[in-house]
Design an enzyme around this catalytic site. Structure first.
Site, mmCIF file in Angstrom:
data_model
loop_
_atom_site.group_PDB
_atom_site.id
_atom_site.type_symbol
_atom_site.label_atom_id
_atom_site.label_comp_id
_atom_site.label_asym_id
_atom_site.label_seq_id
_atom_site.Cartn_x
_atom_site.Cartn_y
_atom_site.Cartn_z
ATOM 1 N N GLU A 1 0.884 -1.176 0.000
ATOM 2 C CA GLU A 1 0.000 0.000 0.000
ATOM 3 C C GLU A 1 0.911 1.213 0.000
ATOM 4 O O GLU A 1 1.579 1.482 1.001
ATOM 5 C CB GLU A 1 -0.868 0.022 1.264
ATOM 6 C CG GLU A 1 -1.898 -1.074 1.326
ATOM 7 C CD GLU A 1 -2.997 -0.888 0.304
ATOM 8 O OE1 GLU A 1 -3.323 0.255 -0.049
ATOM 9 O OE2 GLU A 1 -3.522 -1.913 -0.152
ATOM 10 N N CYS B 1 -2.478 9.113 3.107
ATOM 11 C CA CYS B 1 -2.168 8.541 1.797
ATOM 12 C C CYS B 1 -3.296 8.828 0.814
ATOM 13 O O CYS B 1 -3.084 8.855 -0.390
ATOM 14 C CB CYS B 1 -1.959 7.041 1.927
ATOM 15 S SG CYS B 1 -3.322 6.207 2.762
HETATM 16 P P1 NDP Z 1 7.964 4.894 4.855
HETATM 17 O O1 NDP Z 1 7.894 4.356 3.493
HETATM 18 O O2 NDP Z 1 9.091 5.778 5.197
HETATM 19 O O3 NDP Z 1 7.955 3.716 5.951
HETATM 20 C C1 NDP Z 1 6.889 2.828 6.060
HETATM 21 C C2 NDP Z 1 7.278 1.638 6.935
HETATM 22 O O4 NDP Z 1 8.197 0.828 6.208
HETATM 23 C C3 NDP Z 1 7.997 2.027 8.209
HETATM 24 O O5 NDP Z 1 7.569 1.170 9.237
HETATM 25 C C4 NDP Z 1 9.438 1.807 7.872
HETATM 26 O O6 NDP Z 1 10.186 1.545 9.024
HETATM 27 C C5 NDP Z 1 9.362 0.594 6.989
HETATM 28 N N1 NDP Z 1 10.465 0.444 6.070
HETATM 29 C C6 NDP Z 1 10.983 1.373 5.237
HETATM 30 N N2 NDP Z 1 11.984 0.849 4.518
HETATM 31 C C7 NDP Z 1 12.107 -0.445 4.904
HETATM 32 C C8 NDP Z 1 12.972 -1.523 4.538
HETATM 33 N N3 NDP Z 1 13.901 -1.387 3.601
HETATM 34 N N4 NDP Z 1 12.827 -2.705 5.160
HETATM 35 C C9 NDP Z 1 11.872 -2.880 6.091
HETATM 36 N N5 NDP Z 1 11.051 -1.889 6.478
HETATM 37 C C10 NDP Z 1 11.157 -0.695 5.894
HETATM 38 O O7 NDP Z 1 6.569 5.624 5.056
HETATM 39 P P2 NDP Z 1 6.104 6.588 6.213
HETATM 40 O O8 NDP Z 1 6.038 5.905 7.522
HETATM 41 O O9 NDP Z 1 6.857 7.871 6.119
HETATM 42 O O10 NDP Z 1 4.590 6.810 5.779
HETATM 43 C C11 NDP Z 1 4.168 7.732 4.856
HETATM 44 C C12 NDP Z 1 3.978 7.162 3.474
HETATM 45 O O11 NDP Z 1 3.088 6.062 3.517
HETATM 46 C C13 NDP Z 1 3.349 8.154 2.546
HETATM 47 O O12 NDP Z 1 3.986 8.093 1.296
HETATM 48 C C14 NDP Z 1 1.905 7.725 2.469
HETATM 49 O O13 NDP Z 1 1.251 8.132 1.296
HETATM 50 C C15 NDP Z 1 2.034 6.242 2.573
HETATM 51 N N6 NDP Z 1 0.847 5.635 3.120
HETATM 52 C C16 NDP Z 1 0.103 4.796 2.343
HETATM 53 C C17 NDP Z 1 -1.069 4.246 2.835
HETATM 54 C C18 NDP Z 1 -1.889 3.314 2.013
HETATM 55 O O14 NDP Z 1 -2.777 2.675 2.569
HETATM 56 N N7 NDP Z 1 -1.676 3.193 0.727
HETATM 57 C C19 NDP Z 1 -1.547 4.540 4.182
HETATM 58 C C20 NDP Z 1 -0.665 5.381 4.935
HETATM 59 C C21 NDP Z 1 0.477 5.906 4.390
HETATM 60 P P3 NDP Z 1 11.677 2.114 9.269
HETATM 61 O O15 NDP Z 1 11.587 3.574 9.060
HETATM 62 O O16 NDP Z 1 11.945 1.700 10.677
HETATM 63 O O17 NDP Z 1 12.524 1.432 8.269
#
Ligand code: NDP
Length: 679
Positions: free
Chosen positions: A256, A295
């Site tokens: 997502e 999002c």
């Molecule tokens: P991120 O993409 O920065 O992170 C999302 C999650 O993924 C975090 O828990 C992060 O943890 C983890 N993550 C990131 N990279 C890795 C990796 N290489 N390996 C494992 N885990 C990883 O998103 P944000 O938290 O900043 O959220 C905002 C974004 O999410 C926006 O772009 C928004 O549009 C989208 N979003 C989409 C939704 C949907 O339903 N489509 C709903 C809500 C938000 P860590 O930082 O610890 O790595």
């Protein structure tokens, strides 16, 4: 400050190693900290597979649904602590509501759908049986069973509670255990919610675990039966899709991601129309709720070129009324972004967008807060200089930011919406249903959900940015390609669909559903005299026979008022290419069959509540003799009610053995102990 603990292998474990603070969105002060060392992620996954999975799989769907219901109710009585913490992440109380109460709401909705719509067992039949041999001796069907691994949920920062629960609900209902990894910025809120989940004591051991830390080597240990779901930016999803361990071990990933969601003002929504005002209200609401960190928020505002300036003026005026300040102040309409680091990212995104657009508004007074310490940002409205400029369709500024884009006709609006390369949601505002249908069908392939608003639902619609548990959430392409929610469709990632082929007896046993051609048991007396507990799939009766007369048909026509020519007019019926003569009403056949199979005395059968899949296969002529084969097809216990639902396969045949009507009769049948335990 002690780092947040993780709940792994059914214990709270505090990590060691250097701690990174989580900052208060308003004051910038540390409110919690995260550390990542000393956590055995591989053991946690194995614990889920060895302990949580088996425990969940011994429960039936209704039993799992009851867990969700109990948990949802429990959490709804403990929201105040979460509201207080939520304001440290920058949200007003109104912003926090969908996160804090919407999450348990998903649990309750899925619990209710699970109890009503899923079978009383651990397997989910999918679709109808296929006859594979001409004589019916070999049949095939599809069945869904719980995957034998663990689901890992990587969650985004902006919905720490809803995001966790909307994924846990289908995972648990499907019988899979889960490990949840919240995003760092709001991990303290996710942690507080998860502590409530654990304290409730409702879920079996190993069913859920929480990793409040960096992912570390978590993904390295995933295997074929596991599932990874990831909610986050499109960039994160790209990285995960090419993760070597996922590729090596063939781990399914359900993503997502972000998207540049469009709201389309249709040409019929002229400035003097109610739809125009509704559109402005929705755009402003989407830009400012949660400071635009959703999002699903509206990022692209598509407007007919000749309505563009009126629209811009109306939005700017409405944004001027938005009070930006401390989210804990009840007068505040919009709080800060989650932290200063995120504000820097949003400012950077605005700068990219600015290269292809003109700023219409980007200043606000910040009420009684220090914008240097807190992550405050004014609602920012831009106008695309070129409607097709890449940046305006590609750069997500995850904040109170949107861009107005003009279009000349409906087809251009469709083309522009598609430039987002796949979005979670779009909305269309206008009074002309034809125009709305043209737009909706034009953009559907690029969208997961479409909201169409006209004045008749101005106050009733649930909003552009609100995913609903009953409807799909997700979108194609850039939006991640995933599907969440959508009622029981949400279980799909956690179930494995398998085709099973064999004799009707084998398939009946596998599906716990009697299949045509399977053995029938007719030596237990009339099956309507058996209680739900004593009744078995395959118990059957072949009724006495009854000859249909012309008098029956005419009496039925008089009684019901159904004088259709095929029943009443000899000449017209004879000329009919289908009937070739007068025939009995189909409903008369069904009624006569009931007369043949019902057991007249009071007994375990409490009521007949409907008929499924009714088909009239052949006409019944005066003089035909009908017999009914009634077989217990499927039983579904309604736990706690004292009864269960029984579907009976009913096959009505004529004197030649030809099937004239086939359907499922749906009944409620009392347990041995009687309804509500009364003997
Ligand atoms: P991120 O993409 O920065 O992170 C999302 C999650 O993924 C975090 O828990 C992060 O943890 C983890 N993550 C990131 N990279 C890795 C990796 N290489 N390996 C494992 N885990 C990883 O998103 P944000 O938290 O900043 O959220 C905002 C974004 O999410 C926006 O772009 C928004 O549009 C989208 N979003 C989409 C939704 C949907 O339903 N489509 C709903 C809500 C938000 P860590 O930082 O610890 O790595």
């Amino acid at each position: 400050m002690q780092p947040l603990s993780s709940f792994l292998s059914d214990h709270w474990v505090t990590p060691d190693g250097p701690a990174t603070p989580i900052h208060h969105a308003v004051t910038g002060e540390p409110v919690a900290a995260l550390a990542s060392s000393g956590l055995d992620r591989a053991a946690a996954l194995e614990h889920a597979r060895q302990v949580g999975g088996p425990a969940l799989r011994t429960l039936t769907f209704p039993e799992r649904a009851s867990l969700l219901r109990d948990l949802g109710k429990y959490l709804l009585t403990r929201t105040e602590e979460l509201y207080e913490l939520s304001s440290t992440t920058g949200t007003t109380r109104a912003d926090a509501w969908p996160d804090i109460e919407g999450g348990p709401g998903v649990l309750l909705t899925l619990a209710s759908k699970g109890r009503r719509e899923l079978p009383d067992g651990t397997i989910l039949p999918d679709g109808d049986t296929e006859v594979l041999a001409r004589d019916g001796s070999v049949v095939g069907a599809h069945v869904e069973t719980s995957r034998r691994g663990v689901a890992v949920h990587l969650n985004a920062f902006n919905f720490p509670c809803w995001g966790m629960l909307e994924k846990l609900a289908p995972t648990l209902l499907a019988g899979m255990p889960a490990v949840v990894k919240p995003a760092p910025q709001t991990a303290h809120l996710a942690h507080a919610l998860f502590r409530q989940v654990v304290n409730s004591g409702i879920l079996p051991d190993g069913a859920v675990q929480l990793l409040c830390a960096e992912p570390g080597d978590l993904l390295e240990h995933l295997r074929e039966q596991d599932v990874l779901t990831a909610t986050g930016s499109a960039a994160t999803l790209r990285t995960l899709r090419s993760h070597p361990a996922l590729l090596r071990n063939l781990v399914p990933l359900h993503g997502e991601a972000d998207s540049l969601n469009a709201a389309i003002l249709a040409p019929s929504a002229t400035p003097d129309s109610p739809e125009f005002g509704l559109f402005v209200r929705e755009v402003v609401r989407e830009m400012t709720t949660k400071a635009g960190q959703k999002c699903t928020a509206i990022r692209r505002i598509l407007a007919p070129a000749d309505q563009q300036s009126a629209l811009e003026e109306a939005i700017v005026t409405a944004l001027d009324d938005v009070r930006v300040g401390d989210p804990a102040d009840p007068d505040t309409d919009m709080g800060p972004l989650v932290d200063l680091a995120h504000r820097s990212r949003v400012r950077e995104a605005i700068a990219w967008l600015g290269e292809a657009s003109t700023v219409l508004r980007d200043r606000s007074p910040f009420h009684e807060v220090d914008p240097e310490r807190g992550a405050f940002l004014a609602p920012t409205l831009l106008r695309a200089d070129d409607a097709r400029a890449t940046a305006v369709h590609d750069v997500e500024a995850l904040g109170p930011v949107a861009t107005v884009i003009p279009y000349t006709d409906l087809d251009e609006a469709v083309d522009l919406a598609a430039l987002g390369r796949g979005s979670l949601v779009a909305s269309i505002f206008g009074s002309d249903p034809g125009e709305a249908a043209h737009l909706a069908l034009g953009i559907a392939a690029h969208h997961g959900r479409i909201l169409v608003v006209d004045a008749s639902i101005g106050d009733a619609h649930t909003g552009h940015g609100s995913p609903l548990p009953q409807l799909l959430h997700g979108g194609p392409g850039r939006a991640g390609g995933g599907e969440e929610l959508g009622g029981l469709r949400s279980l799909r990632p956690y179930l494995q669909r398998t085709a099973v082929q064999g004799s009707p007896d084998s398939i009946s046993r596998i599906l716990s559903t009697w299949q045509p051609g399977a053995s029938r048991t007719a030596d237990k007396g009339h099956p309507f005299t058996l209680t739900f507990d004593d009744l078995e799939v395959g118990d059957a009766i072949t009724t006495a026979s009854r000859t249909v007369t012309l008098e029956d048909i005419e009496a039925f026509a008089d009684l019901t008022g159904d004088h259709f020519y095929a029943h009443m007019d000899e000449e017209a019926a004879a000329a009919s290419p289908i009937f070739g003569g007068r025939v009995a009403h189909g409903y008369l056949v069904v009624a006569l069959a009931a007369g043949l199979f019902v057991w007249p005395d009071p007994g375990p059968v409490l009521a007949n509540y409907g008929i499924d899949r009714l088909r009239f296969a052949k006409p019944t002529y005066p003089g035909d003799t009908l017999t009914c084969h009634l077989t217990c097809r499927r039983k579904t216990l309604r736990a706690g009610t004292g009864y269960g639902e029984v579907a009976w396969d009913s096959e009505v045949v004529n004197q030649d053995g030809d099937v004239v009507a086939a359907y499922d009769v749906l009944t409620m049948v009392a347990n041995r102990s009687g309804v509500n335990g009364a003997e």
